[in-house]
Write a protein that holds these residues in place. Structure first.
Motif, short mmCIF file in Angstrom:
data_model
loop_
_atom_site.label_atom_id
_atom_site.label_comp_id
_atom_site.label_asym_id
_atom_site.label_seq_id
_atom_site.Cartn_x
_atom_site.Cartn_y
_atom_site.Cartn_z
N HIS A 145 0.87 -1.18 0.00
CA HIS A 145 0.00 0.00 0.00
C HIS A 145 0.91 1.23 0.00
CE1 HIS A 145 -3.40 2.20 2.48
NE2 HIS A 145 -3.09 2.84 1.38
N VAL A 146 0.90 2.00 -1.07
CA VAL A 146 1.87 3.07 -1.26
C VAL A 146 1.18 4.44 -1.27
CG1 VAL A 146 3.64 4.03 -2.79
CG2 VAL A 146 3.38 1.55 -2.58
N VAL A 147 1.63 5.31 -0.36
CA VAL A 147 1.17 6.70 -0.33
C VAL A 147 1.98 7.48 -1.35
CG1 VAL A 147 0.88 8.77 1.06
CG2 VAL A 147 0.58 6.51 2.11
N GLU A 148 1.31 8.07 -2.32
CA GLU A 148 1.98 8.83 -3.37
C GLU A 148 2.00 10.31 -2.98
OE1 GLU A 148 0.58 5.76 -6.94
OE2 GLU A 148 -0.26 7.79 -6.86
N GLY A 149 3.17 10.83 -2.67
CA GLY A 149 3.28 12.22 -2.23
C GLY A 149 3.14 12.32 -0.72
N ALA A 150 2.64 13.46 -0.25
CA ALA A 150 2.48 13.72 1.19
C ALA A 150 1.12 13.21 1.63
CB ALA A 150 2.60 15.20 1.47
N THR A 151 1.09 12.42 2.67
CA THR A 151 -0.17 11.87 3.16
C THR A 151 -1.18 12.99 3.41
OG1 THR A 151 1.07 10.13 4.25
CG2 THR A 151 -1.21 10.42 4.92
N GLY A 152 -2.30 12.93 2.69
CA GLY A 152 -3.32 13.95 2.83
C GLY A 152 -2.95 15.30 2.24
N GLY A 153 -1.86 15.34 1.48
CA GLY A 153 -1.38 16.60 0.92
C GLY A 153 -0.99 16.46 -0.54
N PRO A 154 -0.04 17.26 -1.01
CA PRO A 154 0.33 17.25 -2.43
C PRO A 154 0.85 15.90 -2.89
CG PRO A 154 1.30 19.13 -1.29
CD PRO A 154 0.74 18.25 -0.24
N ARG A 155 0.51 15.54 -4.10
CA ARG A 155 0.99 14.28 -4.66
C ARG A 155 2.42 14.40 -5.18
NH1 ARG A 155 -2.21 10.26 -6.21
NH2 ARG A 155 -1.11 10.03 -8.19
N ASP A 156 2.80 15.57 -5.65
CA ASP A 156 4.16 15.78 -6.18
C ASP A 156 4.88 16.78 -5.28
OD1 ASP A 156 6.47 16.08 -7.59
OD2 ASP A 156 5.54 16.96 -9.37
N LEU A 157 5.89 16.32 -4.58
CA LEU A 157 6.64 17.19 -3.66
C LEU A 157 7.94 17.67 -4.27
CD1 LEU A 157 6.15 15.18 -0.35
CD2 LEU A 157 4.81 17.09 -1.22
N SER A 158 8.17 17.34 -5.54
CA SER A 158 9.45 17.67 -6.15
C SER A 158 9.53 19.15 -6.49
CB SER A 158 9.64 16.86 -7.43
OG SER A 158 10.79 17.29 -8.11
N ASP A 159 10.59 19.80 -6.05
CA ASP A 159 10.85 21.18 -6.47
C ASP A 159 12.12 21.25 -7.32
OD1 ASP A 159 12.77 20.70 -4.59
OD2 ASP A 159 12.15 22.29 -3.21
N SER A 160 12.58 20.05 -7.77
CA SER A 160 13.83 20.01 -8.54
C SER A 160 13.61 19.44 -9.94
CB SER A 160 14.84 19.14 -7.80
OG SER A 160 14.36 17.81 -7.69
N GLY A 161 12.36 19.20 -10.28
CA GLY A 161 12.08 18.62 -11.59
C GLY A 161 12.37 17.14 -11.66
N ASN A 162 12.56 16.49 -10.51
CA ASN A 162 12.88 15.07 -10.48
C ASN A 162 11.94 14.35 -9.51
OD1 ASN A 162 14.23 12.66 -11.00
ND2 ASN A 162 15.68 12.99 -9.32
N PRO A 163 10.66 14.24 -9.84
CA PRO A 163 9.70 13.64 -8.91
C PRO A 163 9.95 12.15 -8.70
CG PRO A 163 8.68 13.99 -11.05
CD PRO A 163 10.02 14.64 -11.11
N PHE A 164 9.44 11.63 -7.60
CA PHE A 164 9.57 10.21 -7.31
C PHE A 164 8.84 9.41 -8.38
CE2 PHE A 164 8.78 6.17 -5.31
CZ PHE A 164 9.94 5.93 -4.58
N ASP A 165 9.46 8.32 -8.84
CA ASP A 165 8.91 7.52 -9.92
C ASP A 165 8.20 6.29 -9.33
OD1 ASP A 165 8.39 5.95 -12.14
OD2 ASP A 165 10.29 6.41 -13.13
#
Length: 370
Positions: free
Chosen positions: A265-285
Motif C-alpha cells: 500500500h503506497v502513499v503517493e506524495g504527502a499523506t493527505g497533501g500534495p501528490r508531487d513534492l518535487s521542487d527540482s524537476g525530479n519527482p519520485f517515480d
C-alpha cells in the motif's frame, strides 16, 4: 483490463471490489479499545473491498495519541471482535493496521510516563494528541525520545508478533504493517531520523533491516498471504525526510518481492497533501517502484493512495498503474463510497472540525444514499 469495481485477490484475502478504505485515526476509543460506536462506524463502511483499520498500537510503548485503540489488552480483543464480526456480517473484509509510533509520542502516553523510543535520540518537530487533567483533549509537542538498544529491538519484534496473532484471534482477515508517515519503521528507514552506527544504521541495507525483520516476524506468525505493508516514500509527515528516496524504496520493494505478501500500500506524495513534492524537476517515480517490486517476484495487490478522484482511480486501475485504490477522507464522509463512486453520485462534504475525538457527530451520522 481491470475495473475499479471488479473483485480482486490480495494474497489469501478475496476482495469484492478494488476500493480500499485507508487507515483513518479518529480518536474515539477511550481506554485504547474499540466500543459500540466504533462497531457502527466500521459496519457502515463494509462495502469497501478492503477496510484497513485505524492505526492500532502493538503495545502501550507504541501509543502516540490518546483514545486510539491498541492490540495488547484483553478488552481490545473483545472490542475488535465485535468490529470484525460486524464487517463480516455485511460481507466485507478488514485488516488491522499494526502500529508503533516510535518518537511520535508524549511521556503522558508511555508506560510509567517514560520517554518514547526511536532509532536515534532525535526529537521530532511534531505534535501529538493527549488528554489534559480536566479531561479535555489537546495537541502537545512530542517528547524527547531515547535510543533503542538491540535488546529493545528484539523485544519490539516480539511485540509485532504478538499483535499480529492478536489481530487474527480478534477476527481480522490479516494485518497491514504501518511502515509510513514518520513512525517507528520509517524512522529506521530514513537518514534524517536514523543516525545509528550499528547494523541498523548507515547503509540502505542496514536502515531497511528493521522493516524486513518486522515483515518476516509477522509473516511467519500469520502467513505472508495475510500480511500487507504501507509505505510512504516521500511524505514529510512527522518531521521526517530522506534525500535519496528512490534507491531506498526500490531496495525495500525488491526485498519484499519474494516474500509472498498480500499487498503493498503506497502513499503517493504527502499523506493527505500534495501528490508531487518535487521542487527540482525530479519527482519520485512510482511506476519504477512498482516495476522493481514486480521484477523481484512481487505478486501482492498494489494499492495506490492519496488524492485520487473517481476518474483518476478508474483510470489507474484500468491502465494497470495500480491494482486497487485507497481512499481516506472520502470514506469518512461517505459510508457508502463504493456505491457513490460506481453511480457517479455526489459526495457528502467532510466536516474537518469533527475528525478527531468526540462522539457520533461527524463519525457515524454521515448519510448514505437513499
Amino acid at each position: 483490463m481491470s475495473n475499479l469495481f471488479d473483485p480482486a485477490q490480495a494474497g489469501d484475502i478475496t476482495l469484492a471490489n478494488r476500493v480500499v478504505m485507508a487507515p483513518l485515526t479518529r480518536n474515539r476509543s477511550p481506554g485504547e479499545f474499540p466500543n459500540d460506536l466504533n462497531v457502527t462506524y466500521y459496519r457502515q463502511r463494509a462495502t469497501a473491498g478492503l477496510i484497513v483499520s485505524e492505526g492500532t498500537a502493538i503495545t502501550q510503548q507504541g501509543q502516540g495519541y490518546a483514545h486510539v485503540p491498541g492490540l495488547y489488552k484483553p478488552e481490545a480483543l473483545a472490542g475488535w471482535k465485535k468490529v470484525t464480526d460486524a464487517v463480516h456480517e455485511e460481507g466485507g473484509k478488514i485488516v488491522a493496521q499494526i502500529w508503533h509510533v516510535g518518537r511520535i509520542s508524549h511521556t503522558s502516553l508511555q508506560p510509567q510516563e517514560g520517554q518514547p523510543v526511536a532509532p536515534s535520540a532525535i526529537i521530532a518537530k511534531s505534535k501529538t494528541y493527549i488528554i489534559n487533567e480536566d479531561g479535555s483533549g489537546a495537541f502537545a509537542e512530542t517528547s524527547a525520545p531515547r535510543e533503542l538498544d538491540k535488546s529493545d529491538i528484539t523485544a519490539i519484534l516480539e511485540d509485532y508478533r504478538k499483535a499480529a496473532r492478536f489481530a487474527i484471534d480478534a477476527g481480522f482477515d490479516g494485518v497491514e504493517i504501518h511502515a509510513a508517515n514518520g513512525y517507528l519503521i520509517e524512522q529506521f528507514l530514513k537518514s534524517s531520523t536514523n543516525q545509528r552506527t550499528d547494523e541498523y544504521g548507515g547503509s540502505i541495507e542496514n536502515r531497511s533491516r528493521f522493516l524486513i525483520e518486522v515483515v518476516d516476524t509477522v509473516a511467519k506468525e500469520i502467513g505472508a498471504g495475510r500480511t500487507g505493508i504501507r509505505l510512504s516514500p516521500v511524505t514529510p509527515a512527522n518531521d521526517i525526510a530522506e534525500p535519496a528516496p528512490q534507491p531506498l524504496y526500490e531496495y525495500v520493494v525488491k526485498q519484499l518481492g519474494g516474500r509472498g505478501l498480500s499487498f503493498v500500500h503506497v502513499v503517493e506524495g504527502a499523506t493527505g497533501g500534495p501528490r508531487d513534492l518535487s521542487d527540482s524537476g525530479n519527482p519520485f517515480d512510482y511506476d519504477a517502484l512498482r516495476a522493481a517490486y514486480v521484477n523481484a517476484g512481487g505478486k501482492g495487490l498494489w494499492i495506490a493512495n492519496n488524492g485520487y478522484t473517481r476518474e483518476t482511480a478508474i483510470e489507474a486501475v484500468a491502465n494497470g498503474k495500480a491494482d486497487a485504490i485507497a481512499f481516506g477522507r472520502p470514506f469518512i464522509a461517505n459510508p457508502d463510497l463504493v456505491r457513490r463512486l460506481k453511480e457517479n453520485a455526489e459526495l457528502n462534504a467532510l466536516q474537518p472540525e469533527k475528525l478527531y475525538g468526540g462522539g457520533a457527530e461527524g463519525y457515524t451520522d454521515y448519510p448514505a444514499l437513499a
